[in-house]
Scaffold this motif. Structure first.
Motif, PDB file in Angstrom:
ATOM      1  N   ARG A  64      25.066  20.325  19.937  1.00  0.00           N
ATOM      2  CA  ARG A  64      25.155  21.059  18.867  1.00  0.00           C
ATOM      3  C   ARG A  64      25.571  22.435  19.044  1.00  0.00           C
ATOM      4  NH1 ARG A  64      19.189  20.138  16.919  1.00  0.00           N
ATOM      5  NH2 ARG A  64      19.581  18.362  18.414  1.00  0.00           N
ATOM      6  N   ASP A  76      25.102  16.301  16.459  1.00  0.00           N
ATOM      7  CA  ASP A  76      25.878  17.140  15.684  1.00  0.00           C
ATOM      8  C   ASP A  76      27.253  17.267  16.049  1.00  0.00           C
ATOM      9  OD1 ASP A  76      23.576  17.500  14.036  1.00  0.00           O
ATOM     10  OD2 ASP A  76      23.084  19.213  14.766  1.00  0.00           O
ATOM     11  N   ARG A 103      20.155  10.114  18.119  1.00  0.00           N
ATOM     12  CA  ARG A 103      19.077  11.257  18.304  1.00  0.00           C
ATOM     13  C   ARG A 103      18.110  10.941  19.336  1.00  0.00           C
ATOM     14  NH1 ARG A 103      20.279  15.197  14.968  1.00  0.00           N
ATOM     15  NH2 ARG A 103      21.435  15.029  13.088  1.00  0.00           N
TER      16      ARG A 103
END
Length: 492
Positions: free
Chosen positions: A253, A283, A322
């Motif tokens: 991210r 992300d 994730r």
């Protein structure tokens, strides 16, 4: 007897015992080093790994021999009765590095009571190092990995993110939560005493690659940065002959960049470590694409900080979205091209070694893909990265992505087929195409190189074959290949 003297005496005996061990002929072209039998690295096994004074972006041993850490994360280690087999496979295939979490079975010394350490568990760890040492395998020792301190009710599991309940006051410990552990004088002193306990037993051991404070410490429920600033000098004081490092969570991210910069700029952090995975839940969209691209990009992110220290992609792999488990892609990848890309891309993008894969059982052991470590070693055979002072560069090409290292006397390029990746091969079931007639401009790889002043050859890591090339002027036609190949240009 001093521990360092005992270790060197043991190495002298082992060198005598192994002196007559035969080396089997290699497979492939005959142009590379022999890897057929278990590879013995006794000549350098008593030397410590250090940042090279010749080029601080790479490693070497304390006797000046180049050292490229080739290995993986041995986290979730094998059972005691399988340990020797795994270490044997590592050595037999040219693995010279692994990472372990010290607070995992079978060597978790602090398992009964906060601040008390088990000597029997320490003996188990010592036996593991004894297996690794004569084989030239260096071990990164990651001290802690828990993320929370919570109370645990009788007969019920602890709730929290990777908890360590024994530290909680309700369970006989001394701390209310992670912040209490990290910021209180008692908590810092207890961690330092644990480091001292380890130093008394393993503080002068060349089998140790580095001491790592914590796994992915920015995921801990507490202030990681000031604590790291204080503890890195403690590692240097207690383990002066080993590297001192810290790690952060996956670079997946945008906000991870600032945290990585904070860690990389700490003067006591010897190695710029990065973690990144193929993760469709990340992300950053780069983490959704080809493995070679996401791996090379993670190295480029740290190179952009312009800090002249070794960079290593120390955790990589393929995960369910994730980080909810190992990706199903591993079971489909019989050729091991995920592992191949994780190994080759980081080094040829400017890292000090190949990527270090997570999920070692799924990615390496169960599918029997150990040979990919051999193939990487063959591709970099005889290379002395600190002497070359490599300049990493990337070139565009209609058919391939070219990750190149320009050196003083040697230049290398890893060429990866653009048309194939995990989506085409594993999701769609499309077989990789055999590329034919690919022309490479050697002047981009090694300016001024031609057939008169250099020797050019190519390595096919899928066939384990070196081929001598005959350039026409500054151009050369690569041998036919699938997925990838390595081109090497050496000045005469």
């Amino acid at each position: 007897m001093d521990r360092s003297i005992r270790i060197r005496a043991a190495m002298a005996v082992l060198a005598f015992v192994f002196a007559g061990v035969p080396v089997l002929p290699e497979t492939g072209s005959g142009l590379g080093p022999a890897w057929g039998a278990e590879r013995s690295s006794l000549s350098g096994a008593s030397e410590f790994v250090r940042v090279s004074p010749r080029d601080p972006r790479y490693f070497e041993l304390s006797d000046g021999q180049p050292y490229i850490p080739v290995g993986f994360n041995l986290v979730g280690p094998p059972a005691a009765d399988d340990m020797e087999r795994v270490v044997h496979e590592m050595a037999r295939h040219g693995v010279n590095y692994c990472r372990i979490w010290l607070d995992q079975s079978p060597w978790n010394v602090e398992h009964a009571r906060s601040g008390q350490y088990d000597e029997e568990k320490a003996k188990t760890l010592a036996r593991f190092l004894d297996l690794c040492r004569p084989r030239g395998i260096r071990v990164k020792m990651c001290v802690e990995w828990f993320r929370s301190i919570v109370a645990q009710l009788p007969d019920s599991p602890a709730r929290g993110s990777f908890p360590k309940p024994l530290h909680h006051v309700a369970n006989g410990g001394f701390y209310r939560d992670m912040t209490d552990f990290l910021t209180s004088e008692r908590g810092r002193a207890q961690f330092q005493s644990k480091l001292t306990w380890y130093a008394d037993r393993y503080g002068d051991d060349p089998a140790v690659f580095a001491w790592e404070l914590w796994n992915e410490m920015n995921a801990v429920h507490g202030p990681w940065h000031p604590w790291t600033q204080e503890m890195l000098p403690e590692l240097r004081r207690l383990f002066p002959r080993n590297l001192a490092v810290q790690s952060l969570g996956s670079f997946d991210r945008e906000r991870a960049r600032d945290q990585y910069r904070l860690l990389c700029e700490l003067p006591g952090n010897d190695v710029l470590q990065v973690h990144r995975y193929l993760d469709l839940g990340a992300d950053l969209t780069v983490c959704h694409g080809p493995v070679d691209v996401l791996a090379a990009d993670s190295v480029a992110e740290l190179r952009a900080f312009a800090i002249r220290k070794p960079i290593i992609l120390t955790e990589t792999g393929a995960v369910k979205p994730r980080h909810t488990g190992a990706s199903e892609l591993y079971a489909k990848d019989r050729a091991g091209f995920l592992l191949h890309d994780m190994l080759f891309a980081p080094f040829f993008a400017g890292a000090a070694g190949p990527g270090h894969v997570w999920f070692w059982r799924e990615a390496i052991d169960r599918p029997q893909l150990w040979y990919h470590f051999q193939r990487f070693n063959r591709a970099v055979q005889g290379l002395d990265p600190p002497a070359e002072v490599f300049e990493p560069v990337q070139f565009d090409h209609p058919q391939i992505r070219i990750y190149a290292l320009r050196g003083r006397r040697t230049s290398l390029a890893w060429c990866r087929d653009k048309a194939g990746d995990w989506r085409t091969e594993l999701d769609e079931g499309t077989q990789p195409k055999r590329l034919s007639g690919v022309v490479l401009d050697l002047a981009t790889l090694y300016p001024g190189a031609d057939a008169n002043n250099s020797v050019t050859d190519a390595y096919d890591p899928w066939l384990d074959r070196w081929t001598v090339l005959t350039p026409s002027g500054a151009n050369t036609v690569l041998p036919d290949f699938e997925r990838s190949c390595v081109v090497r240009v050496r000045r005469r």
